[in-house]
Design a protein around this motif. Structure first.
Motif, PDB file in Angstrom:
ATOM      1  N   GLU A   1      11.067  -1.162  -1.310  1.00  0.00           N
ATOM      2  CA  GLU A   1      11.910  -2.255  -0.872  1.00  0.00           C
ATOM      3  C   GLU A   1      13.315  -2.056  -0.983  1.00  0.00           C
ATOM      4  O   GLU A   1      14.288  -2.100   0.250  1.00  0.00           O
ATOM      5  N   TYR A   2      13.764  -0.914  -1.501  1.00  0.00           N
ATOM      6  CA  TYR A   2      14.895  -0.386  -1.506  1.00  0.00           C
ATOM      7  C   TYR A   2      15.485   0.430  -0.061  1.00  0.00           C
ATOM      8  O   TYR A   2      16.329   0.039   0.286  1.00  0.00           O
ATOM      9  N   VAL A   3      14.447   1.110   0.267  1.00  0.00           N
ATOM     10  CA  VAL A   3      14.520   1.977   1.599  1.00  0.00           C
ATOM     11  C   VAL A   3      14.684   0.762   2.675  1.00  0.00           C
ATOM     12  O   VAL A   3      15.462   0.694   3.631  1.00  0.00           O
TER      13      VAL A   3
ATOM     14  N   TYR B   1      10.060   1.195  12.808  1.00  0.00           N
ATOM     15  CA  TYR B   1       8.762   1.341  12.571  1.00  0.00           C
ATOM     16  C   TYR B   1       7.921   2.682  12.508  1.00  0.00           C
ATOM     17  O   TYR B   1       6.693   2.896  12.764  1.00  0.00           O
ATOM     18  N   THR B   2       8.830   3.492  12.832  1.00  0.00           N
ATOM     19  CA  THR B   2       8.268   4.831  13.396  1.00  0.00           C
ATOM     20  C   THR B   2       8.746   5.988  12.513  1.00  0.00           C
ATOM     21  O   THR B   2       8.481   7.071  12.802  1.00  0.00           O
ATOM     22  N   GLY B   3       9.627   5.726  11.550  1.00  0.00           N
ATOM     23  CA  GLY B   3      10.199   6.763  10.670  1.00  0.00           C
ATOM     24  C   GLY B   3       9.315   6.922   9.202  1.00  0.00           C
ATOM     25  O   GLY B   3       8.318   6.384   9.081  1.00  0.00           O
ATOM     26  N   PRO B   4       9.908   7.582   8.296  1.00  0.00           N
ATOM     27  CA  PRO B   4       9.177   7.744   6.836  1.00  0.00           C
ATOM     28  C   PRO B   4       9.202   6.611   6.239  1.00  0.00           C
ATOM     29  O   PRO B   4       7.986   6.621   5.594  1.00  0.00           O
ATOM     30  N   LEU B   5       9.825   5.472   6.509  1.00  0.00           N
ATOM     31  CA  LEU B   5       9.842   4.344   5.726  1.00  0.00           C
ATOM     32  C   LEU B   5       8.499   3.938   6.054  1.00  0.00           C
ATOM     33  O   LEU B   5       7.678   3.280   5.211  1.00  0.00           O
ATOM     34  N   PHE B   6       8.180   3.573   7.246  1.00  0.00           N
ATOM     35  CA  PHE B   6       6.964   2.837   7.808  1.00  0.00           C
ATOM     36  C   PHE B   6       5.698   3.834   7.422  1.00  0.00           C
ATOM     37  O   PHE B   6       4.757   3.025   6.931  1.00  0.00           O
ATOM     38  N   ARG B   7       5.733   4.970   7.366  1.00  0.00           N
ATOM     39  CA  ARG B   7       4.653   5.792   6.735  1.00  0.00           C
ATOM     40  C   ARG B   7       4.524   5.645   5.416  1.00  0.00           C
ATOM     41  O   ARG B   7       3.226   5.215   4.909  1.00  0.00           O
ATOM     42  N   ALA B   8       5.521   5.380   4.652  1.00  0.00           N
ATOM     43  CA  ALA B   8       5.470   5.033   3.005  1.00  0.00           C
ATOM     44  C   ALA B   8       4.867   3.911   2.962  1.00  0.00           C
ATOM     45  O   ALA B   8       4.020   3.632   2.017  1.00  0.00           O
ATOM     46  N   ALA B   9       5.372   2.872   3.574  1.00  0.00           N
ATOM     47  CA  ALA B   9       5.063   1.308   3.658  1.00  0.00           C
ATOM     48  C   ALA B   9       3.556   1.134   4.141  1.00  0.00           C
ATOM     49  O   ALA B   9       2.797   0.660   3.206  1.00  0.00           O
ATOM     50  N   LEU B  10       3.085   1.978   4.708  1.00  0.00           N
ATOM     51  CA  LEU B  10       1.712   2.040   5.523  1.00  0.00           C
ATOM     52  C   LEU B  10       0.652   2.417   4.228  1.00  0.00           C
ATOM     53  O   LEU B  10      -0.195   1.995   4.049  1.00  0.00           O
ATOM     54  N   GLN B  11       1.108   3.574   3.802  1.00  0.00           N
ATOM     55  CA  GLN B  11       0.376   4.260   2.781  1.00  0.00           C
ATOM     56  C   GLN B  11       0.061   3.030   1.503  1.00  0.00           C
ATOM     57  O   GLN B  11      -0.871   3.049   0.918  1.00  0.00           O
ATOM     58  N   LEU B  12       1.459   2.147   1.254  1.00  0.00           N
ATOM     59  CA  LEU B  12       1.467   1.477  -0.100  1.00  0.00           C
ATOM     60  C   LEU B  12       0.458   0.290   0.309  1.00  0.00           C
ATOM     61  O   LEU B  12      -0.334  -0.391  -0.543  1.00  0.00           O
ATOM     62  N   TRP B  13       0.425  -0.199   1.554  1.00  0.00           N
ATOM     63  CA  TRP B  13      -0.347  -1.417   1.982  1.00  0.00           C
ATOM     64  C   TRP B  13      -1.712  -1.038   2.033  1.00  0.00           C
ATOM     65  O   TRP B  13      -2.596  -1.884   1.581  1.00  0.00           O
TER      66      TRP B  13
ATOM     67  N   ALA C   1       1.959  -7.539  -1.316  1.00  0.00           N
ATOM     68  CA  ALA C   1       1.750  -8.654  -0.350  1.00  0.00           C
ATOM     69  C   ALA C   1       3.143  -9.434  -0.381  1.00  0.00           C
ATOM     70  O   ALA C   1       3.657  -9.995   0.451  1.00  0.00           O
ATOM     71  N   GLU C   2       3.835  -9.622  -1.602  1.00  0.00           N
ATOM     72  CA  GLU C   2       5.114 -10.412  -1.924  1.00  0.00           C
ATOM     73  C   GLU C   2       6.067  -9.625  -1.269  1.00  0.00           C
ATOM     74  O   GLU C   2       6.966 -10.121  -0.508  1.00  0.00           O
ATOM     75  N   LEU C   3       6.113  -8.329  -1.564  1.00  0.00           N
ATOM     76  CA  LEU C   3       7.277  -7.450  -1.057  1.00  0.00           C
ATOM     77  C   LEU C   3       7.116  -7.435   0.489  1.00  0.00           C
ATOM     78  O   LEU C   3       8.055  -7.553   1.572  1.00  0.00           O
ATOM     79  N   GLU C   4       5.979  -7.128   1.028  1.00  0.00           N
ATOM     80  CA  GLU C   4       5.818  -7.201   2.531  1.00  0.00           C
ATOM     81  C   GLU C   4       6.215  -8.701   3.275  1.00  0.00           C
ATOM     82  O   GLU C   4       6.924  -8.582   4.278  1.00  0.00           O
ATOM     83  N   ALA C   5       5.980  -9.873   2.516  1.00  0.00           N
ATOM     84  CA  ALA C   5       6.286 -10.952   3.156  1.00  0.00           C
ATOM     85  C   ALA C   5       8.017 -11.332   3.011  1.00  0.00           C
ATOM     86  O   ALA C   5       8.560 -11.642   4.132  1.00  0.00           O
ATOM     87  N   ARG C   6       8.396 -10.659   2.015  1.00  0.00           N
ATOM     88  CA  ARG C   6       9.895 -10.529   1.916  1.00  0.00           C
ATOM     89  C   ARG C   6      10.547  -9.638   2.998  1.00  0.00           C
ATOM     90  O   ARG C   6      11.430 -10.192   3.685  1.00  0.00           O
ATOM     91  N   VAL C   7      10.112  -8.341   3.198  1.00  0.00           N
ATOM     92  CA  VAL C   7      10.669  -7.626   4.200  1.00  0.00           C
ATOM     93  C   VAL C   7      10.553  -8.031   5.463  1.00  0.00           C
ATOM     94  O   VAL C   7      11.246  -8.049   6.380  1.00  0.00           O
TER      95      VAL C   7
END
Lengths: 223, 223
Positions: free
Chosen positions: B71-73, B127-139, B153-159
């Motif tokens: 969320e922070y990133v 969607y191509t940097g380290p944040l997306f990679r991290a988010a994808l791992q989390l999903w 799921a709630e975080l993803e909806a908010r972002v």
């Protein structure tokens, strides 16, 4: 005595093929449900009702089993997709006349539009089922494991090319036109993104509206 | 004696904020590189140069640390994206005149087209940097772990809502128009799909061509 006749061999080959198929299907289900960390050859063998030894006879390593599994199911899905639209290819290079009903160009384009929206919906469907979930688990695992990464990258490239080829054919797109190739590629990227959006929550209602709108936009872009 | 003065408190709060931030950044890097299985509070604390106790003072559980990190990133990236286009919003609801150079409508649309392609490219970059990679791992981890799933799921909806809002604003899209909302949603789905395609191989050259074409399609669709 001891000689293996043709009659003996045939059923044995059949059994072997059935065992292999059961292992592949169990592997995909296992990967989709439990992820890479929870998916071992033993777990898959048990799920398929096959001994661990028999499983290892077919697939020497875990990497081999899971890439073969994702590839197998991708091929099944490609075949099913082609089966949904038996009259394709319809447009683009003009190889298949569209029934010769003598419609006006305007009427012809309308019919193509309706077809294309259905094709877009079917392409998106490829990315929302258990196969996509399994493939996603494999991709993400591969991104963290060097042993798995080149094999999965190669598999993904192969499946991607095949899906692109089918999409071009079913949409009746002529890739010689400027931007046509990228329109189809972007559409498949969108389908993949919609699959990802469906991972944690049921995104079906939103997806349907997006597919309807982009079905129209892609139809216009392809002309 | 022993009383904590205002002067004492302020630096302590600063230190605490800095520690928190370092933990969040280390968590994202860790998740992008090693995946969920390889990302524990201990590993992150060590990477951030923070004691395990201090880390747990900030985040009670692993789930809390990693969702807060993503969320922070994501918030940082949203802010950076808005910063790239300081003159937005430009079109749609007509709140910001575009410099009043007295261009013809045709010329004005061309300029808007160029802007929109840049906006599409910047959105895809999210969607191509380290944040997306991290988010994808989390999903993907969340899809296999019930404890993590509702939170992610709630975080993803908010972002997702926030990214959509920024996209609409930067593209100057008027969501009152038919299909406009779905056009923007599909574009973000495509961006997500492009991020996924970039996971295993460097997909930059293909992505650039797709972005150029879809930039044109989106510009035409938004009018």
């Amino acid at each position: 005595m001891g000689a293996v006749t043709e009659a003996d061999r045939a059923p044995k080959q059949d059994r072997s093929r059935v065992t292999r198929q059961r292992l592949l299907e169990a592997a995909v289900a296992c990967l989709a449900e439990h992820g890479w960390a929870g998916s071992t050859v033993s777990v898959v063998a048990e799920r398929a009702g096959v001994s661990r030894g028999a499983a290892q006879h077919h697939f020497r390593t875990r990497e081999e089993l899971f890439t073969a599994a994702v590839e197998y199911v991708a091929e099944e899905r490609s075949a099913a997709l082609r089966g949904l639209f038996p009259t394709a290819p319809r447009g683009g290079r003009g190889t298949t006349p569209r029934g010769g009903r003598g419609t006006t160009p305007r009427g012809g384009r309308r019919a193509a539009g309706a077809d294309r929206t259905a094709v877009v919906a079917a392409l998106v469907d490829l990315y929302t089922g258990p196969l996509f979930r399994a493939a996603l688990q494999l991709w993400v695992a591969a991104s963290n494991e060097e042993q798995l990464s080149p094999r999965v990258a190669e598999l993904e490239a192969r499946v991607g090319r095949e899906t692109h080829r089918i999409a071009v054919e079913l949409l009746g797109a002529d890739e010689r036109g400027p931007g046509v190739r990228e329109t189809v590629q972007g559409l498949l990227d969108m389908a993949r993104g919609l699959g990802l959006a469906n991972l944690l929550t049921d995104d079906g209602a939103r997806r349907e509206r997006v597919v309807a709108q982009w079905g129209r936009l892609v139809d216009e872009a392809l002309g």
